[in-house]
Design a protein around this motif. Structure first.
Motif, short mmCIF file in Angstrom:
data_model
loop_
_atom_site.label_atom_id
_atom_site.label_comp_id
_atom_site.label_asym_id
_atom_site.label_seq_id
_atom_site.Cartn_x
_atom_site.Cartn_y
_atom_site.Cartn_z
N UNK A 47 40.67 47.41 40.35
CA UNK A 47 39.64 48.39 40.06
C UNK A 47 39.07 48.94 41.36
N UNK A 48 38.74 50.22 41.35
CA UNK A 48 38.11 50.87 42.50
C UNK A 48 36.74 51.37 42.07
N UNK A 49 35.75 51.17 42.92
CA UNK A 49 34.39 51.59 42.59
C UNK A 49 33.60 51.86 43.87
N UNK A 50 32.39 52.36 43.70
CA UNK A 50 31.50 52.59 44.84
C UNK A 50 30.64 51.37 45.15
N UNK B 146 27.35 46.64 53.69
CA UNK B 146 27.03 48.07 53.80
C UNK B 146 26.59 48.68 52.47
N UNK B 147 25.83 47.91 51.71
CA UNK B 147 25.28 48.42 50.46
C UNK B 147 26.25 48.47 49.30
N UNK B 148 27.42 47.88 49.48
CA UNK B 148 28.44 47.93 48.42
C UNK B 148 28.38 46.75 47.46
N UNK C 87 38.85 39.16 32.21
CA UNK C 87 39.09 39.76 33.51
C UNK C 87 38.33 38.98 34.58
N UNK C 88 38.96 37.95 35.09
CA UNK C 88 38.35 37.10 36.11
C UNK C 88 38.56 37.71 37.48
N UNK C 89 37.48 38.02 38.16
CA UNK C 89 37.57 38.64 39.49
C UNK C 89 37.99 37.59 40.51
N UNK C 90 39.03 37.94 41.29
CA UNK C 90 39.56 37.04 42.31
C UNK C 90 39.29 37.53 43.72
N UNK C 91 39.30 38.86 43.91
CA UNK C 91 39.16 39.42 45.25
C UNK C 91 38.21 40.61 45.26
N UNK C 92 37.49 40.73 46.36
CA UNK C 92 36.60 41.86 46.63
C UNK C 92 36.97 42.37 48.02
N UNK C 93 37.47 43.59 48.10
CA UNK C 93 37.86 44.18 49.38
C UNK C 93 37.12 45.49 49.57
N UNK C 94 36.34 45.56 50.65
CA UNK C 94 35.51 46.72 50.90
C UNK C 94 36.04 47.52 52.08
N UNK C 95 36.17 48.84 51.90
CA UNK C 95 36.54 49.75 52.98
C UNK C 95 35.38 50.71 53.22
N UNK C 96 35.58 51.71 54.04
CA UNK C 96 34.50 52.64 54.36
C UNK C 96 34.02 53.42 53.15
N UNK C 97 34.94 53.75 52.25
CA UNK C 97 34.55 54.63 51.15
C UNK C 97 34.52 53.96 49.78
N UNK C 98 35.39 52.97 49.52
CA UNK C 98 35.49 52.37 48.19
C UNK C 98 35.55 50.85 48.27
N UNK C 99 35.30 50.23 47.13
CA UNK C 99 35.50 48.79 46.96
C UNK C 99 36.68 48.58 46.03
N UNK C 100 37.57 47.68 46.43
CA UNK C 100 38.71 47.31 45.59
C UNK C 100 38.44 45.92 45.04
N UNK C 101 38.50 45.79 43.72
CA UNK C 101 38.28 44.51 43.05
C UNK C 101 39.53 44.15 42.26
N UNK C 102 40.03 42.94 42.52
CA UNK C 102 41.26 42.50 41.87
C UNK C 102 41.00 41.39 40.86
#
Length: 347
Positions: free
Chosen positions: A155-158, A315-317, A134-149
């Motif tokens: 995947x969604x995480x805090x 923001x601490x993510x 599972x090679x991580x390609x993208x990290x996208x952070x919003x106000x509430x969650x992080x999306x990792x592709x």
């Protein structure tokens, strides 16, 4: 509700981080490893009865965090064999010179069964948390969650804890929002330990060097190997020599390097050195899941433990962890373990 933590990288630092989080009990954990195996720069290859270390190998009494972890997990250690004389080759035109090793040198230790025995203990505690390939390609952070592709999943995480070497991190993952420019600049010039190394091992039926009163320790100014050590197993029934090759030999083929090593071993130890069972090696600069290839020269340990890594980002993510970010023993196994403890303290 448990806080969801995603760890990028299943090397020692990532596995120790996951192990510590699981012990605390109030986190949901996933560890994403791009490779088909765990360990990162720990790579033990089982060849006959001799576990061959082609990555991280030794620890010392001042590696207190690593020693305590081994004790907690019932991982046994044994002393590196150093009994006997050593050999030194100053010039190729002259035979290697024999000398006695200093009597009060620092004792180094190896892990019984290979360094991967420590990984096995950690991964047994984390089986359902680990996802390989599972090679991580993208990290996208919003106000509430992080999306990792990854190529396979989303995947969604805090919070994300990256344990990749910083240079690899900033050159292999797309961030949104972008990382601060100073983080990218420092990461891009942070040395990745082992990236310039070529490790090799030659397996034999007997430790023939010992009958001549030699320790198996050897050094050479002219190569192909620069350092050599007895690499027999803890039970002393599997025998090998292991060392480091001159990095300039990386463009050669495996067979070309093997022949050069055997020729040099024959010069050092005689004809019995040609009677090897196996030759194994690892050219770490070719490991794209460990290093980012470029022509930039970075001094060993440059920016390891840099102050910029000691705080969270986005923001601490995001926490940038891993051995190279440790303020002490950066690049080594001890640094990987200490940094894992430090990250847990600051979550």
């Amino acid at each position: 509700m448990k806080k969801e933590i995603l760890i990028i990288g299943g090397g020692l630092s990532g596995l120790v981080t996951g192990y510590l989080l699981k012990k605390k009990g109030n986190y949901s954990i996933k560890i994403l490893e791009a490779n088909s195996r765990l360990g990162g720069r720990i790579y033990t290859k089982k060849v006959g009865s001799a576990p061959i270390e082609l990555g991280a190998t030794w620890l010392w009494k001042y590696n207190t965090s690593l020693l305590n972890l081994c004790k907690e997990l019932n991982v046994n250690l044994f002393e590196q064999q150093m009994e006997g004389d050593a050999l030194f080759e100053a010039m190729s035109a002259n035979p290697p010179q024999r000398f006695k090793l200093p009597p009060n040198q620092e004792i180094s230790y190896r892990i019984d069964g290979g360094t991967s025995a420590l990984l096995d203990k950690l991964s047994n505690e984390l089986q359902r948390c680990i996802l390989l390939n599972e090679k991580v390609l993208e990290f996208n952070s919003s106000d509430d969650k992080v999306l990792v592709k990854t190529p396979n999943s989303t995947y969604y995480c805090d919070t994300v804890i990256s344990t990749l070497p910083p240079k690899l991190l900033v050159n292999s993952i797309q961030f949104s929002p972008e990382l601060p420019k100073d983080v990218i600049q420092i990461s891009d010039k942070t040395h990745t330990w082992m990236k310039d190394s070529i490790k090799f091992s030659v397996v034999y039926d007997t430790p023939f060097w010992r009958k001549n009163g030699l320790s198996g320790v050897a050094f050479s100014n002219v190569g192909p190997f620069t350092e050599l050590y007895d690499h027999s197993n803890a039970s002393d029934n599997g025998f090998a020599l292991m060392g480091f090759l001159n990095g300039a030999l990386a463009p050669l083929s495996l067979e070309q390097r093997r022949q050069k090593v055997i020729d040099q071993l024959t010069k050092f130890f005689g004809e019995e050195a040609t009677q090897h069972i196996f030759y194994e090696e690892k050219v770490w600069r070719n490991e794209e899941l460990t290093t980012f290839p470029d022509n930039q020269f970075i001094m060993p340990h440059q920016h390891n433990g840099h102050i910029i890594y000691q705080k969270p980002f986005l923001n601490g993510k995001l926490f940038i962890s891993g051995s190279e970010t440790s303020k002490e023993f950066g690049g080594y196994m001890e640094g990987a373990v200490r940094r894992a403890f430090n990250i847990i303290e600051n979550l």
